[in-house]
Design an enzyme around this catalytic site. Structure first.
Site, PDB file in Angstrom:
ATOM      1  N   TYR A  28       0.800  -1.234   0.000  1.00 32.62           N
ATOM      2  CA  TYR A  28       0.000   0.000   0.000  1.00 32.62           C
ATOM      3  C   TYR A  28       0.825   1.273   0.000  1.00 32.62           C
ATOM      4  O   TYR A  28       0.481   2.226   0.693  1.00 32.62           O
ATOM      5  CB  TYR A  28      -0.911   0.044   1.243  1.00 32.62           C
ATOM      6  N   ASP A  70     -16.725 -12.375   9.758  1.00 36.74           N
ATOM      7  CA  ASP A  70     -15.288 -12.113   9.631  1.00 36.74           C
ATOM      8  C   ASP A  70     -14.844 -11.383  10.898  1.00 36.74           C
ATOM      9  O   ASP A  70     -14.968 -10.164  11.005  1.00 36.74           O
ATOM     10  CB  ASP A  70     -15.029 -11.279   8.373  1.00 36.74           C
TER      11      ASP A  70
HETATM   12  C1  PLP Z   1      -7.013  -7.477   8.147  1.00 38.43           C
HETATM   13  C2  PLP Z   1      -8.336  -8.049   7.792  1.00 38.43           C
HETATM   14  C3  PLP Z   1      -8.456  -9.106   6.884  1.00 38.43           C
HETATM   15  C4  PLP Z   1      -7.266  -9.629   6.113  1.00 38.43           C
HETATM   16  O1  PLP Z   1      -6.325 -10.218   6.943  1.00 38.43           O
HETATM   17  P1  PLP Z   1      -4.811 -10.435   6.394  1.00 38.43           P
HETATM   18  O2  PLP Z   1      -4.153 -11.188   7.492  1.00 38.43           O
HETATM   19  O3  PLP Z   1      -4.261  -9.067   6.178  1.00 38.43           O
HETATM   20  O4  PLP Z   1      -4.917 -11.196   5.145  1.00 38.43           O
HETATM   21  C5  PLP Z   1      -9.696  -9.662   6.673  1.00 38.43           C
HETATM   22  N1  PLP Z   1     -10.779  -9.192   7.304  1.00 38.43           N
HETATM   23  C6  PLP Z   1     -10.714  -8.174   8.181  1.00 38.43           C
HETATM   24  C7  PLP Z   1     -11.946  -7.728   8.873  1.00 38.43           C
HETATM   25  C8  PLP Z   1      -9.499  -7.563   8.451  1.00 38.43           C
HETATM   26  O5  PLP Z   1      -9.431  -6.532   9.291  1.00 38.43           O
END
Ligand code: PLP
Length: 439
Positions: free
Chosen positions: A24, A251
């Protein structure tokens, strides 16, 4: 801590600029800005090559929930390193992974009893959507191929996870190769979270035959700028997915592991998802390791022979070092009463941001658990005002990397109360300085 012998700070920066491709960051920015050269980290402190100590206000991208170098995590890692560092997961198992799966299931929201291990948040999400998709393919609903997401969603950077996102700043260039998802209007256009959820729920009801799963960041969207919504909305969405019998994927890569004051943000809403993704806090930032949890029902949809097995796996799936650390993280959470500490810190953060809200030029603040965020400009992710706050805070001894014009704190959950107050003071003073010195 020191740099290796014969290496100066300038050497490290020069080599990094010559050979590293950072995330980034434009090449121009990479070449023109002075990176922090970190030589060590203890507790909430980062130490740079000049011996300067800086408060790690974002827990190293939201991972180090127990600060840096926690002695019990170090010891667990060392012990495991002496016994077994890695072995492939095909046809082989080991105690750390078996015990971790059991311990994780014990603290997970109700019904989540199966654990698939992987490496990072993006793959944990990738696994969840592949599981949901394959489940319906082989359990009588093959037309269920679409996913519904929230406005401002961020679920990682692999192609599948990026397809779910609606942060154009991150993924615009990849649009032609991302798959199509059902998404509600943007938060601003929709006129708030209530409307967004109404729309999402309406979509779930209107297309029950097409929807493989709804994917959400429960209660708080991190990368979208720490956007917080009410638990009742998540509960209503869970009910809608149950009505049509489709999956809810939570998530919890950012929101899990106590960040909101609950082990899982889903718990604050009294919701149990069908699949749950965890990563960032999972090893408290020590090793890259992630997990996707599933209910027994989901797991049972993959019985019936080789042709129905889950078609996914990673080389480092269930790595013993990561597993040993992840087990110790759960033990430290218990022994050090981490969730209680978050609940005690939450009102302090709220009060700190109430003060920041009073500063001229601050647009909007929000807090949840040990998360506090303020918009200091209208530039969104591309905004520059947040970076002025960042510079001002660096001078005062805090590393406060912003999300464009959103400045925020996501500190270690075991941060000493005095240091939390100091961090909030630094943020307030830095915001004031940045906003009053505006050209
Ligand atoms: C950071 C993040 C991801 C991705 O995780 P990485 O380890 O960077 O691949 C997915 N979902 C959420 C909500 C995140 O904050």
């Amino acid at each position: 801590m020191k740099l290796p012998a014969n290496l100066t700070r300038a050497d490290v920066v020069a080599l990094e600029r010559r050979h590293v491709w950072p995330p980034y960051t434009s090449s121009e920015r990479h070449e023109a800005t002075e990176p922090l050269v970190v030589v060590g980290a203890e507790g909430p402190w980062l130490e740079d090559a000049d011996g300067r100590q800086l408060l790690d206000a974002n827990s190293s991208w939201w991972t180090c929930t127990l600060g840096h170098g926690h002695p019990r995590l170090r010891a667990a890692l060392t012990r495991q390193a002496e016994a077994l560092m890695h072995v492939a997961a095909g046809g082989i198992t080991h105690a750390p992974i078996a015990l971790l799966a059991q311990e994780l299931a014990a603290v997970a929201p109700e019904g989540l009893e199966r654990v698939h291990f992987s490496d990072d948040g993006s793959t944990a999400v990738e696994v969840a959507i592949k599981v949901a998709f394959q489940y319906w393919q082989q359990n009588g609903r093959p037309r269920r191929t679409r996913f519904v997401t929230l406005s401002g969603a961020y679920h990682g950077d692999t192609i599948g996870a990026a397809s779910l996102a609606s942060l154009d700043e991150f993924h615009r260039v990849f649009h032609p190769i991302l798959f199509d998802v059902v998404r509600p209007p943007r938060l601003g256009e929709a006129g708030g979270w209530d409307r967004v959820f109404e729309e999402v729920i309406a979509q779930v009801r209107a297309r029950p035959d097409e929807i493989a799963a709804v994917v959400v960041e429960p209660l708080v969207q991190g990368a979208a700028g720490m956007q917080v919504y009410r638990p009742e909305l998540l509960r209503a969405l869970r009910e809608a997915t149950r009505e049509v019998d489709t999956f809810l994927i939570a998530d919890e890569v950012f929101s899990g592991y106590g960040r909101t004051g609950h082990m899982w943000a889903c718990e604050a809403a009294g919701v149990s998802p069908d699949l749950l993704c965890t990563a960032k806090g999972f090893t408290a930032g020590v090793l890259p390791m992630a997990a996707t949890l599933a209910t027994g029902r989901v797991y049972d949809g993959f019985r019936g022979g080789a042709g129905r097995a889950l078609m996914h796996g990673h080389t480092f799936c269930g790595n013993p070092l990561g597993a040993a650390v992840a087990r110790e993280v759960l033990a430290v959470y218990r022994d050090e009463r981490i969730l209680e500490r978050v609940r005690a810190a939450a009102p302090v953060i709220r009060a700190g941001f109430d003060e920041i809200a009073k500063l001229e030029g601050v647009r909007r603040v929000r807090t949840l658990g040990m998360i506090g965020a303020a918009d200091v400009g209208d530039g969104g992710y591309g905004g520059r005002m947040g970076w002025r706050v960042f510079e001002a805070a660096l001078e005062r001894g805090a590393f406060l990397r912003p999300l464009g014009d959103t400045v925020y704190v996501v500190p270690p959950l075991n941060l000493d109360p005095d240091l939390l107050t100091r961090l909030l003071d630094i943020l307030r003073d830095s915001v004031r300085q940045a906003l009053t010195s505006r050209d």
